[in-house]
Design an enzyme around this catalytic site. Structure first.
Site, PDB file in Angstrom:
ATOM      1  CG  ASN A  74       1.500-100.471 -55.746  1.00 52.82           C
ATOM      2  OD1 ASN A  74       2.085 -99.483 -56.206  1.00 52.82           O
ATOM      3  ND2 ASN A  74       1.552-100.777 -54.454  1.00 52.82           N
TER       4      ASN A  74
ATOM      5  CG  HIS B  51       4.604-102.519 -50.782  1.00 58.73           C
ATOM      6  ND1 HIS B  51       4.345-101.243 -50.320  1.00 58.73           N
ATOM      7  CD2 HIS B  51       4.999-103.236 -49.696  1.00 58.73           C
ATOM      8  CE1 HIS B  51       4.545-101.202 -49.023  1.00 58.73           C
ATOM      9  NE2 HIS B  51       4.947-102.394 -48.614  1.00 58.73           N
TER      10      HIS B  51
ATOM     11  CB  SER C 291       5.147-107.726 -53.342  1.00 60.43           C
ATOM     12  OG  SER C 291       5.735-108.302 -52.204  1.00 60.43           O
TER      13      SER C 291
ATOM     14  CG  ASP D  49       1.016-101.108 -49.634  1.00 61.49           C
ATOM     15  OD1 ASP D  49       1.072-100.748 -50.819  1.00 61.49           O
ATOM     16  OD2 ASP D  49       1.441-100.407 -48.698  1.00 61.49           O
TER      17      ASP D  49
HETATM   18  C1  GRF Z   1       9.884 -97.730 -54.949  1.00 54.54           C
HETATM   19  O1  GRF Z   1      10.641 -98.257 -53.897  1.00 54.54           O
HETATM   20  C2  GRF Z   1       8.512 -98.352 -54.993  1.00 54.54           C
HETATM   21  O2  GRF Z   1       8.486 -99.685 -54.607  1.00 54.54           O
HETATM   22  C3  GRF Z   1       7.774 -97.518 -53.975  1.00 54.54           C
HETATM   23  O3  GRF Z   1       8.259 -96.207 -54.152  1.00 54.54           O
HETATM   24  C4  GRF Z   1       9.569 -96.252 -54.714  1.00 54.54           C
HETATM   25  C5  GRF Z   1       9.515 -95.469 -55.998  1.00 54.54           C
HETATM   26  O4  GRF Z   1      10.767 -95.321 -56.593  1.00 54.54           O
HETATM   27  N1  GRF Z   1       6.359 -97.672 -54.128  1.00 54.54           N
HETATM   28  P1  GRF Z   1      10.892 -94.836 -58.095  1.00 54.54           P
HETATM   29  O5  GRF Z   1      10.091 -93.541 -58.212  1.00 54.54           O
HETATM   30  O6  GRF Z   1      10.353 -95.912 -58.977  1.00 54.54           O
HETATM   31  O7  GRF Z   1      12.363 -94.600 -58.305  1.00 54.54           O
END
Ligand code: GRF
Length: 221
Positions: A109, A111, A138, A147
């Site tokens: 993932n 985050h 991260s 998370d």
């Molecule tokens: C990103 O900031 C990611 O870290 C978070 O959600 C957002 C997704 O953006 N989990 P995208 O769909 O990759 O443009």
């Protein structure tokens, strides 16, 4: 070179997916994206995948009686595509212990914070409210607690005096786009060793690499 087969889970815009697709387009990339799976139809991420000929699937969580049934359907699609590693990239569903166990150490993932600070939502607003001077993102392995899980890599950006959540989010997002393909490539090639709840990264940067905000030069000290 056999490339690791990666499935990407999305729910929307897919800019991190785009970064992974762009990396995978390089001839020496150690991974390939074989399936992009969204829990919502008609999102930009699905278009990004189709534009480069990557297979897509929509598994709509609302059509299943419970989370596990939804996740079993996702798993079926991922396994039919012989996916070896799964990357959540803006995937807005909390996964169950069943899914986490099934994909143990094979589910990543990204985050938008320097974990373990600011798990959950609105990370940029909360970082500003806390007054931190460095923020970032991260990449981690997914565990039962949201998370939380072995951290594979992090990227830090400065927080500037006039930042609002949007400007900070944009700066972090650029860092995300560099961090995710980097971590995935290292993990896919066994250069990150996970033991229990921590990860050891072979190519970690040297001790001289310092990100400091504010800069010592500007302080006159
Ligand atoms: C990103 O900031 C990611 O870290 C978070 O959600 C957002 C997704 O953006 N989990 P995208 O769909 O990759 O443009």
């Amino acid at each position: 070179m056999t490339r690791k087969r990666v499935g990407v889970l999305i729910s929307g815009r897919g800019s991190n997916l785009q970064a992974l697709l762009d990396a995978a387009a390089q001839p020496d990339c150690p991974f390939e994206i074989v399936l992009v799976l969204s829990n919502t139809a008609k999102v930009q991420g699905l278009e990004r995948a189709s534009a480069v000929g990557v297979a897509t699937a929509v598994v709509d969580h609302r059509t299943f009686p419970d989370r596990e049934a939804f996740e079993k359907a996702m798993t079926e699609a991922l396994e039919a595509a012989q996916v070896e590693l799964v990357c959540q990239a803006g995937f807005m569903r909390v996964v169950t212990p069943w899914f986490v166990t099934h994909w143990h150490d094979r589910l990543l993932n990204i985050h938008p914070s320097l974990l373990p600070a600011f798990p959950g939502l609105d990370t940029h607003g909360r970082a500003l409210a806390a007054g931190v001077k460095l923020h970032g993102c991260s990449v981690h392995l997914v565990r039962e607690t949201v998370d939380q899980g072995p951290i594979l890599g992090q990227a830090a950006v400065p927080v500037l005096p006039d930042d609002d959540p949007e400007s900070l989010a944009a700066r972090v997002l650029e860092a995300e786009h560099r961090l995710y393909p980097t971590c995935l490539a290292l993990y896919a090639t066994g250069r990150i060793e996970v033991s229990g709840e921590t990860a050891r990264v072979e190519s970690a940067c040297g001790p001289g690499r310092l990100l400091i905000n504010p800069t010592p030069e500007a302080s006159g000290a």
